[in-house]
Design a protein around this motif. Structure first.
Motif, PDB file in Angstrom:
ATOM      1  N   ALA A 146       4.746   1.512  55.535  1.00  0.00           N
ATOM      2  CA  ALA A 146       5.801   0.808  56.272  1.00  0.00           C
ATOM      3  C   ALA A 146       5.545   0.921  57.770  1.00  0.00           C
ATOM      4  O   ALA A 146       4.868   1.837  58.240  1.00  0.00           O
ATOM      5  CB  ALA A 146       7.165   1.396  55.924  1.00  0.00           C
ATOM      6  N   SER A 147       6.080  -0.022  58.512  1.00  0.00           N
ATOM      7  CA  SER A 147       5.934  -0.006  59.972  1.00  0.00           C
ATOM      8  C   SER A 147       7.100   0.743  60.600  1.00  0.00           C
ATOM      9  O   SER A 147       8.102   1.046  59.937  1.00  0.00           O
ATOM     10  CB  SER A 147       5.889  -1.431  60.517  1.00  0.00           C
ATOM     11  N   LEU A 148       6.969   1.017  61.893  1.00  0.00           N
ATOM     12  CA  LEU A 148       8.037   1.706  62.615  1.00  0.00           C
ATOM     13  C   LEU A 148       9.321   0.890  62.575  1.00  0.00           C
ATOM     14  O   LEU A 148      10.417   1.446  62.428  1.00  0.00           O
ATOM     15  CB  LEU A 148       7.613   1.967  64.066  1.00  0.00           C
ATOM     16  N   GLY A 149       9.202  -0.422  62.680  1.00  0.00           N
ATOM     17  CA  GLY A 149      10.380  -1.282  62.627  1.00  0.00           C
ATOM     18  C   GLY A 149      11.109  -1.185  61.297  1.00  0.00           C
ATOM     19  O   GLY A 149      12.327  -1.288  61.240  1.00  0.00           O
ATOM     20  N   ASP A 150      10.336  -0.977  60.217  1.00  0.00           N
ATOM     21  CA  ASP A 150      10.946  -0.879  58.888  1.00  0.00           C
ATOM     22  C   ASP A 150      11.817   0.363  58.741  1.00  0.00           C
ATOM     23  O   ASP A 150      12.761   0.371  57.948  1.00  0.00           O
ATOM     24  CB  ASP A 150       9.858  -0.858  57.797  1.00  0.00           C
ATOM     25  N   VAL A 151      11.472   1.416  59.461  1.00  0.00           N
ATOM     26  CA  VAL A 151      12.210   2.679  59.319  1.00  0.00           C
ATOM     27  C   VAL A 151      13.038   3.012  60.552  1.00  0.00           C
ATOM     28  O   VAL A 151      13.573   4.113  60.661  1.00  0.00           O
ATOM     29  CB  VAL A 151      11.245   3.845  59.003  1.00  0.00           C
ATOM     30  N   ALA A 152      13.157   2.071  61.477  1.00  0.00           N
ATOM     31  CA  ALA A 152      13.895   2.340  62.717  1.00  0.00           C
ATOM     32  C   ALA A 152      15.340   2.724  62.430  1.00  0.00           C
ATOM     33  O   ALA A 152      15.904   3.605  63.092  1.00  0.00           O
ATOM     34  CB  ALA A 152      13.842   1.125  63.633  1.00  0.00           C
ATOM     35  N   GLY A 153      15.939   2.091  61.440  1.00  0.00           N
ATOM     36  CA  GLY A 153      17.319   2.413  61.087  1.00  0.00           C
ATOM     37  C   GLY A 153      17.456   3.845  60.586  1.00  0.00           C
ATOM     38  O   GLY A 153      18.410   4.551  60.933  1.00  0.00           O
ATOM     39  N   LEU A 154      16.487   4.273  59.775  1.00  0.00           N
ATOM     40  CA  LEU A 154      16.514   5.647  59.263  1.00  0.00           C
ATOM     41  C   LEU A 154      16.338   6.656  60.389  1.00  0.00           C
ATOM     42  O   LEU A 154      17.029   7.682  60.439  1.00  0.00           O
ATOM     43  CB  LEU A 154      15.411   5.836  58.219  1.00  0.00           C
ATOM     44  N   GLY A 156      17.014   6.165  63.583  1.00  0.00           N
ATOM     45  CA  GLY A 156      18.229   6.121  64.394  1.00  0.00           C
ATOM     46  C   GLY A 156      19.368   6.909  63.765  1.00  0.00           C
ATOM     47  O   GLY A 156      20.103   7.624  64.458  1.00  0.00           O
ATOM     48  N   THR A 157      19.502   6.797  62.448  1.00  0.00           N
ATOM     49  CA  THR A 157      20.548   7.553  61.745  1.00  0.00           C
ATOM     50  C   THR A 157      20.296   9.051  61.839  1.00  0.00           C
ATOM     51  O   THR A 157      21.216   9.836  62.077  1.00  0.00           O
ATOM     52  CB  THR A 157      20.622   7.120  60.262  1.00  0.00           C
ATOM     53  N   GLU A 158      19.037   9.451  61.673  1.00  0.00           N
ATOM     54  CA  GLU A 158      18.694  10.876  61.779  1.00  0.00           C
ATOM     55  C   GLU A 158      18.983  11.398  63.186  1.00  0.00           C
ATOM     56  O   GLU A 158      19.504  12.507  63.353  1.00  0.00           O
ATOM     57  CB  GLU A 158      17.221  11.083  61.433  1.00  0.00           C
ATOM     58  N   LEU A 159      18.659  10.599  64.189  1.00  0.00           N
ATOM     59  CA  LEU A 159      18.928  10.997  65.572  1.00  0.00           C
ATOM     60  C   LEU A 159      20.430  11.123  65.815  1.00  0.00           C
ATOM     61  O   LEU A 159      20.889  12.078  66.451  1.00  0.00           O
ATOM     62  CB  LEU A 159      18.306   9.978  66.532  1.00  0.00           C
ATOM     63  N   PHE A 160      21.187  10.184  65.294  1.00  0.00           N
ATOM     64  CA  PHE A 160      22.650  10.229  65.435  1.00  0.00           C
ATOM     65  C   PHE A 160      23.202  11.495  64.787  1.00  0.00           C
ATOM     66  O   PHE A 160      24.064  12.177  65.355  1.00  0.00           O
ATOM     67  CB  PHE A 160      23.290   8.991  64.809  1.00  0.00           C
ATOM     68  N   ILE A 161      22.713  11.811  63.587  1.00  0.00           N
ATOM     69  CA  ILE A 161      23.162  13.023  62.893  1.00  0.00           C
ATOM     70  C   ILE A 161      22.824  14.263  63.722  1.00  0.00           C
ATOM     71  O   ILE A 161      23.629  15.185  63.845  1.00  0.00           O
ATOM     72  CB  ILE A 161      22.540  13.104  61.487  1.00  0.00           C
ATOM     73  N   GLY A 162      21.627  14.276  64.329  1.00  0.00           N
ATOM     74  CA  GLY A 162      21.242  15.397  65.173  1.00  0.00           C
ATOM     75  C   GLY A 162      22.156  15.557  66.374  1.00  0.00           C
ATOM     76  O   GLY A 162      22.571  16.672  66.706  1.00  0.00           O
ATOM     77  N   VAL A 163      22.484  14.444  67.031  1.00  0.00           N
ATOM     78  CA  VAL A 163      23.389  14.489  68.190  1.00  0.00           C
ATOM     79  C   VAL A 163      24.774  14.961  67.754  1.00  0.00           C
ATOM     80  O   VAL A 163      25.406  15.791  68.429  1.00  0.00           O
ATOM     81  CB  VAL A 163      23.466  13.107  68.869  1.00  0.00           C
ATOM     82  N   LEU A 164      25.237  14.458  66.610  1.00  0.00           N
ATOM     83  CA  LEU A 164      26.550  14.850  66.100  1.00  0.00           C
ATOM     84  C   LEU A 164      26.598  16.347  65.785  1.00  0.00           C
ATOM     85  O   LEU A 164      27.514  17.056  66.208  1.00  0.00           O
ATOM     86  CB  LEU A 164      26.873  14.035  64.840  1.00  0.00           C
ATOM     87  N   TYR A 165      25.585  16.840  65.086  1.00  0.00           N
ATOM     88  CA  TYR A 165      25.544  18.263  64.753  1.00  0.00           C
ATOM     89  C   TYR A 165      25.408  19.112  66.011  1.00  0.00           C
ATOM     90  O   TYR A 165      26.016  20.186  66.104  1.00  0.00           O
ATOM     91  CB  TYR A 165      24.392  18.554  63.794  1.00  0.00           C
TER      92      TYR A 165
END
Length: 198
Positions: free
Chosen positions: A155-163, A165-174
């Motif tokens: 897969a390309s970076l664009g294909d997993v950008a959402g994943l 981004g979600t991981e980064l959001f979870i990290g910021v939240l935690y």
């Protein structure tokens, strides 16, 4: 996963180590701003975890003969860095709880086992019950592991950008929750003189 979780555990041991050396109270009564104090100590841990994980991945590819597309190397490095950050956020929460409990190594091991089961690291998420799959969406590593697997499959970076981004959001939240909890536990420890008793 093991090395990235060590990031979180190292942040937790920051509290335990300072207590063991009888320097925790001196640090917490200092006028130093808390964001640089806590997150500054987390930064070397994030860098170390990302480096060791990247090294382990490289060694695993060479030894086991795994074929990873060259185009996936840079995106995988990004995923590793984001996963290290998100786990450090979880480590801050664990560190805050360490201001209340005496032996935080047990809690760290429980959290590690929990992550092994509920993030898709050892057990496929599709094999988990619905409630566990829902819970796994809010845990660090879940989205990073899925993104890394997809990248390794081409897969390309664009294909997993959402994943990512979600991981980064979870990290910021935690990280935000961990910082707020550290501050709360610090105030409570001062108020009730429990800093050295736990």
């Amino acid at each position: 996963l093991d090395q990235l979780f060590e990031d979180g555990r190292a942040v937790t041991q920051m509290i335990g180590g300072e207590r063991y050396q009888n320097t925790l109270s001196a640090i917490l009564v200092s006028p130093a701003r808390r964001v640089p104090l806590f997150f500054g100590r987390s930064l070397p841990v994030i860098v170390n975890g990302a480096f060791v994980s990247a090294f382990s991945l490289t060694a695993g590819v060479i030894i086991l003969g795994i074929d990873i597309p060259a185009s996936a190397i840079a995106p995988l490095a990004l995923v590793i860095a984001v996963a290290a950050f998100s786990c450090t956020g979880l480590g801050l929460i664990n560190a805050a709880l360490s201001l209340r409990i005496r032996e935080n190594a047990v809690l760290s091991n429980v959290i590690f086992g929990f992550l092994l089961i509920f993030t898709g690291a050892n057990v496929p998420l599709s094999e988990l019950p619905d409630w566990a799959q829902t819970m796994s969406d809010g845990l660090p590593f879940t989205h990073a592991i899925e993104a890394a697997r997809e990248l390794a499959d081409g897969a390309s970076l664009g294909d997993v950008a959402g994943l990512i981004g979600t991981e980064l959001f979870i990290g910021v939240l935690y990280a935000g929750i961990g910082y707020a909890l550290l501050r709360y536990m610090e105030v409570q420890s001062r108020r009730y003189a429990t800093l050295e008793r736990s």
